[in-house]
Write an enzyme that holds these catalytic residues in place. Structure first.
Site, mmCIF file in Angstrom:
data_model
loop_
_atom_site.group_PDB
_atom_site.id
_atom_site.type_symbol
_atom_site.label_atom_id
_atom_site.label_comp_id
_atom_site.label_asym_id
_atom_site.label_seq_id
_atom_site.Cartn_x
_atom_site.Cartn_y
_atom_site.Cartn_z
ATOM 1 N N GLU A 2 0.796 -1.230 0.000
ATOM 2 C CA GLU A 2 0.000 0.000 0.000
ATOM 3 C C GLU A 2 0.824 1.274 0.000
ATOM 4 O OE1 GLU A 2 -3.483 0.282 2.542
ATOM 5 O OE2 GLU A 2 -3.494 -1.892 2.728
ATOM 6 N N ASP B 220 -2.254 -4.213 3.549
ATOM 7 C CA ASP B 220 -2.281 -4.318 5.011
ATOM 8 C C ASP B 220 -3.108 -5.513 5.484
ATOM 9 O OD1 ASP B 220 -0.671 -2.157 5.232
ATOM 10 O OD2 ASP B 220 -2.181 -0.763 5.962
ATOM 11 N N ASP C 260 -5.596 -6.394 7.283
ATOM 12 C CA ASP C 260 -6.866 -6.152 7.967
ATOM 13 C C ASP C 260 -7.996 -6.168 6.937
ATOM 14 O OD1 ASP C 260 -6.568 -3.764 6.618
ATOM 15 O OD2 ASP C 260 -6.283 -2.533 8.404
ATOM 16 N N GLU D 78 -9.758 -3.756 5.617
ATOM 17 C CA GLU D 78 -9.585 -2.767 4.544
ATOM 18 C C GLU D 78 -8.528 -3.245 3.553
ATOM 19 O OE1 GLU D 78 -11.512 0.604 3.273
ATOM 20 O OE2 GLU D 78 -11.769 -0.343 5.237
ATOM 21 N N TYR E 62 1.910 -4.593 13.383
ATOM 22 C CA TYR E 62 0.760 -3.880 12.819
ATOM 23 C C TYR E 62 -0.029 -3.178 13.917
ATOM 24 C CZ TYR E 62 -2.990 -2.851 9.569
ATOM 25 O OH TYR E 62 -3.900 -2.199 8.777
ATOM 26 N N ARG F 50 -3.087 -1.679 13.920
ATOM 27 C CA ARG F 50 -4.553 -1.700 14.020
ATOM 28 C C ARG F 50 -4.963 -3.082 14.516
ATOM 29 N NH1 ARG F 50 -3.753 1.185 9.091
ATOM 30 N NH2 ARG F 50 -4.223 3.394 9.395
ATOM 31 N N HIS G 98 -4.192 -10.416 14.557
ATOM 32 C CA HIS G 98 -2.868 -9.816 14.736
ATOM 33 C C HIS G 98 -2.448 -9.878 16.188
ATOM 34 C CE1 HIS G 98 -3.623 -8.351 10.778
ATOM 35 N NE2 HIS G 98 -4.648 -7.644 11.180
#
Length: 701
Positions: free
Chosen positions: A8, A81, A83, A85, A299, A301, A345
């Site tokens: 990203e 990433d 997650d 999203e 990570y 989030r 995570h």
């Protein structure tokens, strides 16, 4: 020919490229490449809410080049990433590039280190369509609420407003707290506080009255306090009981997204948006002297408290080597995540526990160092032994009145040698050696009046905590929720506190009256849980969209019918600026290009003019008034009111003071330098030096 890895961000691409080496090309998508176009609803409600995606404006050239690169590559890996999203971005990329989403072309990296990247590349998988559907459901829900509800509230309150599925609940929490504060009735109470010494010791310690022979007593008036003070005149104060013991203080768990944001706010004064920006940089990769480009933290989030056994082992080895074996607990501590936490995570931790903040400091920006220092210390402390304290509690009797004093000493500092997570200790500290029967010497006895306090207004930290506890939003959304409600002027910051504006209160009342589910905390939390279940493959996302929208559409139709012709007037839109044409006081309106002044007599009087914020400063070029203006993105700058005849403009904020050398207005730069912009003057001073000069001048006076 090579293998193409799509991530990203460029920073992440650079770090990953280092670990993959030859035979790999790493490129960055710069976030989403495809989305719902903003100009229209872009959701086919009649066709089971089918989304109508398009390439994001400005990314057409990038997509064309990416297609060419992908077609020339042996294999394409989607490494966005790890997650929900990121999964959706990978799915969009696969669609654009014509990849089969069932192929094992999706890789994730929990940390950007050689181990993390190698593990990720060794375990490719298919795109998780359940996670993609969870993201699509959230995106479509938010689009439906935003595009259907925003025009309604704009029509009823003020043009240009927006309502959001999660943001509106956050505003409601702040409004409800403000209403609690307004409704609060303070109650009077008194404390009796005594200062003693225990001869032969000269150490003064405090004790507080807590009752008499009848038991615990709450003193509610001056008269009651005075009675006890009279009763204690000339009394002998004797230690009636001493209780000694020990207590453990266990370390806090490593950070998750919400606790990192809360602690960075409390300790560093960072807003959530700033914290997440810096954490993203540390995750994606920084050039560290002696290590090269690497991710410093895992990570960021996440709401899981799990940590890998490898990281635990490395952290414990560092602790034993640096502090000694006694600083490790007898048994490893495993923290339990909350019930609805996603366990995809680890908790936020340093990727290389042996890399101390001081070792990395020279390679980091000031903000990066502060956040890394916080993450590193919190993680290390979570692995360490408890702090052991010796406690003592003394009860003191005088003429039937009872006082209590408590304190502690540290027997073993444990994890607090590195990270003290409780800065405000309730106990008063160390007491002198006391034993039953000791007669104390009274140094002072005071009756102090107090009043109960209303609940505190939310800060960013406490609002994030409330959102998390109520199941509103997810780790990735807390920062953006706060940024949104402040930028849209539903909430304003005063210091660290969040206050609702009149606009925010009007919006909340309208939604509570007409769309109670939209601002209902429990309903929103249940919707979040349903979206989580979509991500776990337990719910069908189209069924959830129907369940929400079918009821929402009926409510919207009824609200439009019931409120036809109704307009809510806000006091904050009124001004004392008279209309030059008809004499009415003008009001603030919002148009396509921001706020402006308009006559309320429309359509009889159609007078309008720009809304100008006077600063009180004078233009150093022509002497005109300096006014505040705003860019299209909302950033403040300052210019001369005589524009275009005078082109003076600055980003520096007027201080309201004049230059001691030439008398012109002074301005302050962002770095804290106050200076004069009058050409040829050259006056400049730092804020700290200026403050010291003012303090010296006061001392002389």
């Amino acid at each position: 020919m090579s293998k193409l890895v799509i991530v990203e961000s460029p920073a992440k691409a650079k770090s990953i490229k280092k670990y993959l080496g030859k035979g790999y090309e790493v490129t960055a998508s710069m976030g989403h490449v495809r989305d719902l176009p903003a100009a229209r609803l872009s959701v086919d409600i009649e066709n089971d809410f089918a989304p109508k995606y398009a390439i994001i404006k400005g990314k057409e050239k990038f997509v064309k080049e990416l297609k060419k690169t992908a077609s020339e590559s042996d294999k394409v890996y989607l490494a966005t990433d790890p997650d929900r999203e990121g999964e959706a971005i990978s799915w969009h990329l696969a669609t654009i590039l014509g990849l089969n989403p069932d192929d094992a072309n999706r890789v994730t990296f929990n940390e950007i280190t050689k181990t993390g990247v190698t593990n990720g590349m060794e375990h490719p998988r298919a795109i998780d369509i359940d996670l993609v559907n969870a993201q699509q459901a959230r995106r479509i829900l938010d689009r439906l609420v935003g595009y259907k509800l925003s025009p309604f509230v704009s029509q009823k309150i003020r043009r240009g407003l927006s309502a959001g599925r999660v943001q509106s609940v956050a505003v409601r929490l702040i409004v409800d707290r403000e209403n609690e504060i307004r409704a609060f009735v303070p109650e009077e109470y008194w404390s009796l506080d005594a200062k003693f010494t225990a001869p032969p010791s000269r150490k003064v310690f405090m004790a507080a009255f807590y009752g008499d022979e009848t038991g615990k007593v709450k003193i509610t008036s001056k008269e009651q306090a005075d009675k006890y003070l009279s009763r204690l005149e000339g009394a002998t104060y004797t230690v009636s009981n001493v209780k000694k013991g020990t207590r453990k203080r266990n370390p806090a768990p490593p950070f998750i997204t919400s606790t990192l944001q809360q602690e960075a706010s409390r300790r560093l004064g960072f807003q959530a948006k700033r914290t997440m920006k810096v954490a993203q940089e540390l995750y994606e990769g920084v050039d560290v002297a002696g290590y090269g480009s690497m991710g410093l933290i895992t990570y960021m989030r996440t709401d899981s408290l799990r940590i890998s056994e490898e990281a635990r082992s490395q952290g414990c080895a560092y602790i034993e080597e640096t502090f000694g074996k006694e600083y490790l607990p007898e048994k490893p501590v495993y923290f339990k995540s909350r019930a609805n936490a996603q366990d995809g995570h680890e908790a936020i931790r340093p990727t290389v526990p042996s890399l101390t903040p001081e070792q990395a400091k020279s390679s980091l920006t000031s903000d990066q160092y502060k956040i890394y220092n916080l993450v590193w210390k919190r993680f290390m402390a979570s692995l360490m032994a408890p702090c052991i304290q010796n406690t003592v509690k003394a009860e003191i009797e005088a003429n039937g009145c009872l006082f209590s004093a408590s304190g502690y000493t540290v027997k073993f500092d444990g994890y607090t040698v590195l990270y003290d997570d409780r800065q405000d200790e309730e106990d008063s500290g160390k007491l002198p050696e006391l034993k039953k029967g000791d007669v104390l010497k009274l140094k002072d006895l005071m009756g102090n009046q107090h009043f109960t306090q209303p609940p505190a207004r939310y800060t960013e930290a406490s609002l994030i905590k409330a959102l998390e506890e109520n199941g509103i939003g997810r780790p990735s959304t807390y920062a953006s929720i706060i940024t949104t409600i402040v930028s849209r002027e539903y909430v304003k910051r005063e210091g660290k506190q969040l206050h609702p504006t009149e606009l925010g209160e009007a919006m909340t009342k309208l939604l509570e009256d007409r769309f109670p589910k939209i601002v209902n905390v429990k309903f929103t939390a249940e919707m979040e849980s349903s979206l989580d279940e979509v991500g776990e493959g337990k719910e069908d996302y189209i069924a959830i969209l129907h369940k929400f929208y079918d009821d929402f559409e009926k409510t919207l139709k009824k609200a439009k019918a019931d409120m036809e012709g109704v307009k809510i007037q806000l006091e904050e839109d009124q001004t004392d600026i008279p209309c030059e044409l008809c004499g009415r006081n003008m009001v603030v309106k919002v148009g396509r290009y921001g706020k402006f002044l308009a006559c309320p007599g429309y359509p009889e009087c159609k007078n309008t003019k720009p809304l100008v914020f006077e600063t009180g400063a004078k233009c150093p070029v022509c002497g005109g008034n300096v006014i505040q203006k705003k860019t299209k993105r909302g950033y403040a700058f300052y210019g001369c009111s005589n524009y275009p005849n005078c082109n003076f403009m600055t980003w520096d904020e007027p201080t309201g003071e004049n230059c001691p050398q030439c008398g012109k207005s002074l301005f302050k730069k962002r770095g804290g330098i106050v200076h004069c912009l009058n050409e040829g003057c050259g006056y400049s001073v730092t804020v700290s030096r200026r403050k010291k000069s003012a303090e010296k001048a006061e001392e002389k006076e």
